[in-house]
Design a protein around this motif. Sequence first.
Motif, PDB file in Angstrom:
ATOM      1  N   TYR A  29       0.832  -1.205   0.000  1.00  0.00           N
ATOM      2  CA  TYR A  29       0.000   0.000   0.000  1.00  0.00           C
ATOM      3  C   TYR A  29       0.869   1.259   0.000  1.00  0.00           C
ATOM      4  CZ  TYR A  29      -3.605   3.387   1.152  1.00  0.00           C
ATOM      5  OH  TYR A  29      -4.444   4.480   1.112  1.00  0.00           O
ATOM      6  N   ASP A  30       1.886   1.278   0.857  1.00  0.00           N
ATOM      7  CA  ASP A  30       2.769   2.444   0.933  1.00  0.00           C
ATOM      8  C   ASP A  30       3.508   2.677  -0.384  1.00  0.00           C
ATOM      9  OD1 ASP A  30       2.003   2.844   3.545  1.00  0.00           O
ATOM     10  OD2 ASP A  30       3.755   1.877   4.412  1.00  0.00           O
ATOM     11  N   ARG A  31       3.916   1.596  -1.037  1.00  0.00           N
ATOM     12  CA  ARG A  31       4.627   1.724  -2.315  1.00  0.00           C
ATOM     13  C   ARG A  31       3.715   2.305  -3.398  1.00  0.00           C
ATOM     14  NH1 ARG A  31       4.316  -1.505  -6.463  1.00  0.00           N
ATOM     15  NH2 ARG A  31       3.338  -3.152  -5.198  1.00  0.00           N
ATOM     16  N   VAL A  32       2.506   1.780  -3.503  1.00  0.00           N
ATOM     17  CA  VAL A  32       1.557   2.277  -4.509  1.00  0.00           C
ATOM     18  C   VAL A  32       1.179   3.717  -4.212  1.00  0.00           C
ATOM     19  CG1 VAL A  32      -0.771   1.988  -5.436  1.00  0.00           C
ATOM     20  CG2 VAL A  32       0.666  -0.023  -5.020  1.00  0.00           C
ATOM     21  N   LEU A  33       0.952   4.025  -2.944  1.00  0.00           N
ATOM     22  CA  LEU A  33       0.595   5.390  -2.562  1.00  0.00           C
ATOM     23  C   LEU A  33       1.689   6.372  -2.969  1.00  0.00           C
ATOM     24  CD1 LEU A  33      -1.278   7.374  -1.043  1.00  0.00           C
ATOM     25  CD2 LEU A  33      -0.031   6.773   1.056  1.00  0.00           C
ATOM     26  N   LYS A  34       2.938   6.007  -2.725  1.00  0.00           N
ATOM     27  CA  LYS A  34       4.056   6.879  -3.090  1.00  0.00           C
ATOM     28  C   LYS A  34       4.105   7.110  -4.593  1.00  0.00           C
ATOM     29  CE  LYS A  34       9.089   7.278  -2.601  1.00  0.00           C
ATOM     30  NZ  LYS A  34      10.322   6.628  -2.043  1.00  0.00           N
ATOM     31  N   GLN A  35       3.923   6.049  -5.379  1.00  0.00           N
ATOM     32  CA  GLN A  35       3.985   6.193  -6.827  1.00  0.00           C
ATOM     33  C   GLN A  35       2.784   6.976  -7.365  1.00  0.00           C
ATOM     34  OE1 GLN A  35       4.438   1.930  -7.397  1.00  0.00           O
ATOM     35  NE2 GLN A  35       6.511   2.208  -8.185  1.00  0.00           N
ATOM     36  N   ARG A  36       1.629   6.763  -6.781  1.00  0.00           N
ATOM     37  CA  ARG A  36       0.442   7.512  -7.200  1.00  0.00           C
ATOM     38  C   ARG A  36       0.589   8.984  -6.865  1.00  0.00           C
ATOM     39  NH1 ARG A  36      -4.830   9.054  -5.837  1.00  0.00           N
ATOM     40  NH2 ARG A  36      -6.395   8.494  -7.427  1.00  0.00           N
ATOM     41  N   ASN A  37       1.125   9.276  -5.684  1.00  0.00           N
ATOM     42  CA  ASN A  37       1.340  10.677  -5.299  1.00  0.00           C
ATOM     43  C   ASN A  37       2.349  11.359  -6.221  1.00  0.00           C
ATOM     44  OD1 ASN A  37      -0.483  10.869  -3.198  1.00  0.00           O
ATOM     45  ND2 ASN A  37       1.006  10.324  -1.618  1.00  0.00           N
ATOM     46  N   THR A  38       3.370  10.622  -6.650  1.00  0.00           N
ATOM     47  CA  THR A  38       4.354  11.183  -7.577  1.00  0.00           C
ATOM     48  C   THR A  38       3.687  11.591  -8.878  1.00  0.00           C
ATOM     49  OG1 THR A  38       6.149   9.881  -6.625  1.00  0.00           O
ATOM     50  CG2 THR A  38       6.477  10.714  -8.864  1.00  0.00           C
ATOM     51  N   LEU A  39       2.801  10.745  -9.384  1.00  0.00           N
ATOM     52  CA  LEU A  39       2.084  11.060 -10.617  1.00  0.00           C
ATOM     53  C   LEU A  39       1.162  12.260 -10.432  1.00  0.00           C
ATOM     54  CD1 LEU A  39       1.375  10.352 -13.535  1.00  0.00           C
ATOM     55  CD2 LEU A  39      -0.298   8.702 -12.649  1.00  0.00           C
ATOM     56  N   LEU A  40       0.443  12.296  -9.327  1.00  0.00           N
ATOM     57  CA  LEU A  40      -0.459  13.419  -9.069  1.00  0.00           C
ATOM     58  C   LEU A  40       0.305  14.732  -8.892  1.00  0.00           C
ATOM     59  CD1 LEU A  40      -2.961  11.732  -6.584  1.00  0.00           C
ATOM     60  CD2 LEU A  40      -3.500  12.538  -8.892  1.00  0.00           C
ATOM     61  N   LYS A  41       1.442  14.655  -8.207  1.00  0.00           N
ATOM     62  CA  LYS A  41       2.244  15.861  -8.009  1.00  0.00           C
ATOM     63  C   LYS A  41       2.755  16.397  -9.344  1.00  0.00           C
ATOM     64  CE  LYS A  41       6.165  17.659  -5.372  1.00  0.00           C
ATOM     65  NZ  LYS A  41       7.251  17.328  -4.394  1.00  0.00           N
ATOM     66  N   SER A  42       3.193  15.492 -10.219  1.00  0.00           N
ATOM     67  CA  SER A  42       3.664  15.914 -11.539  1.00  0.00           C
ATOM     68  C   SER A  42       2.541  16.559 -12.331  1.00  0.00           C
ATOM     69  CB  SER A  42       4.214  14.707 -12.305  1.00  0.00           C
ATOM     70  OG  SER A  42       5.328  14.162 -11.641  1.00  0.00           O
ATOM     71  N   ALA A  43       1.335  16.002 -12.228  1.00  0.00           N
ATOM     72  CA  ALA A  43       0.183  16.570 -12.926  1.00  0.00           C
ATOM     73  C   ALA A  43      -0.156  17.952 -12.400  1.00  0.00           C
ATOM     74  CB  ALA A  43      -1.008  15.637 -12.786  1.00  0.00           C
ATOM     75  N   ALA A  44      -0.092  18.110 -11.073  1.00  0.00           N
ATOM     76  CA  ALA A  44      -0.397  19.414 -10.478  1.00  0.00           C
ATOM     77  C   ALA A  44       0.628  20.461 -10.895  1.00  0.00           C
ATOM     78  CB  ALA A  44      -0.438  19.285  -8.951  1.00  0.00           C
ATOM     79  N   LEU A  45       1.895  20.089 -10.906  1.00  0.00           N
ATOM     80  CA  LEU A  45       2.944  21.026 -11.317  1.00  0.00           C
ATOM     81  C   LEU A  45       2.807  21.406 -12.786  1.00  0.00           C
ATOM     82  CD1 LEU A  45       6.034  19.499  -9.460  1.00  0.00           C
ATOM     83  CD2 LEU A  45       4.883  21.658  -8.946  1.00  0.00           C
ATOM     84  N   ALA A  46       2.442  20.438 -13.622  1.00  0.00           N
ATOM     85  CA  ALA A  46       2.269  20.714 -15.050  1.00  0.00           C
ATOM     86  C   ALA A  46       1.145  21.705 -15.278  1.00  0.00           C
ATOM     87  CB  ALA A  46       1.995  19.409 -15.797  1.00  0.00           C
ATOM     88  N   ARG A  47       0.084  21.581 -14.504  1.00  0.00           N
ATOM     89  CA  ARG A  47      -1.051  22.499 -14.633  1.00  0.00           C
ATOM     90  C   ARG A  47      -0.682  23.902 -14.174  1.00  0.00           C
ATOM     91  NH1 ARG A  47      -6.392  20.389 -14.590  1.00  0.00           N
ATOM     92  NH2 ARG A  47      -6.994  21.992 -13.081  1.00  0.00           N
ATOM     93  N   ARG A  48       0.151  24.000 -13.150  1.00  0.00           N
ATOM     94  CA  ARG A  48       0.484  25.315 -12.601  1.00  0.00           C
ATOM     95  C   ARG A  48       1.512  26.059 -13.440  1.00  0.00           C
ATOM     96  NH1 ARG A  48       1.341  22.679  -6.695  1.00  0.00           N
ATOM     97  NH2 ARG A  48      -0.859  22.154  -6.255  1.00  0.00           N
ATOM     98  N   HIS A  49       2.315  25.302 -14.177  1.00  0.00           N
ATOM     99  CA  HIS A  49       3.400  25.935 -14.941  1.00  0.00           C
ATOM    100  C   HIS A  49       3.207  25.679 -16.429  1.00  0.00           C
ATOM    101  CE1 HIS A  49       5.501  26.731 -11.194  1.00  0.00           C
ATOM    102  NE2 HIS A  49       5.298  25.470 -10.847  1.00  0.00           N
ATOM    103  N   GLY A  50       2.558  26.622 -17.071  1.00  0.00           N
ATOM    104  CA  GLY A  50       2.409  26.551 -18.521  1.00  0.00           C
ATOM    105  C   GLY A  50       1.143  25.898 -18.987  1.00  0.00           C
TER     106      GLY A  50
END
Length: 373
Positions: A154-175
């Motif tokens: 669970y912790d491994r999947v959560l970490k990888q899912r959060n990484t994807l979500l964080k990248s998506a959020a940053l992409a939306r905020r920048h450009g």
Amino acid sequence: MHVTHLSLADFRSYARAEVPLDPGVTVFVGPNGQGKTNLVEAVGYLATLGSHRVSSDAPLVRMGADRAVIRAQVRQGERQQLIELELNPGKANRARVNRSSQVRPRDVLGIVRTVLFAPEDLALVKGDPGERRRFLDELITARSPRMAGVRSDYDRVLKQRNTLLKSAALARRHGGRTLDLSTLDVWDQHLARAGAELLAQRLDLIATLQPLADKAYEQLAPSGGPVALEYKSSAPGAAHAREELFEQLIAALAEARKQEIERGVTLVGPHRDDLLLKLGELPAKGYASHGESWSYALALRLASYDLLRAEGNEPVLVLDDVFAELDARRRERLAELVAPGEQVLVTAAVDDDVPRVLAGARFAVADGAVQRV
């Protein structure tokens, strides 16, 4: 089950320590800062692969050393086992059982079981939800060591899912770029599958623990209570079966997806849940007095002990500097309740802090030495 010998190398303040242990009560007495808690912390680490005092292994390794070793001889009935854990901060820890070839550290879970009382337990009532989640998950793993793998997944999947979500959020905020989120559905499935297993175990545990906690609180504070344990889920619903919980989590993740992408973090799952502790009709957090909070925390530990004992392989009871925190009535009541344990390890600054009913072996701890008296 009891530990017959504890051996430490470069663990905390000890370059070396050899401590023979007997069944029944053993008390470690010495001034604060001399290493009493380090001894029982090592026993607790064997049971949980973690410390009740710190969140990482680095502080457990003696200053100047590269690694620490905890070794314990354990007896259950006529069977004896030797457990060895090597702590390597920044690298993988190592484990061996009966001097055999190396095994995964989590493979030793279940050989030693402990229930530990410590001043930090007050955080179970007054602290953040993470303290209560940790309490539930450590007890779940003590009951079923295979759950260590589920928690890790669970912790491994959560970490990888959060990484994807964080990248998506940053992409939306920048450009204003849009990131490919086609894999998010896959991560949702993995998260919900492991999360449903963990959630089902938590719900089952709470149902089993409820009457035991209420009984323990009544024993500690006869005029108080009743206590109630309620699970507060980030994916609310009435499901209890694993497949239904899986579907419940999938639906909650879908509903929260837009907000998750905006915030760049997973908002649904067992990592966001809480255990609501009620005293009477009110939540204990914010309403219970200091004494009531202590009684509640102790009741949770006593209930854990009663549960594990009823399921076989009686755990080692550890009372780490607890009696100094309690008033005289609670001190005597707790001592009477734990005294019959197969093995009870107690730490105290002075002998007078330990109730007379806890008679047994005594060790003086001072200047890095542990001496039987």
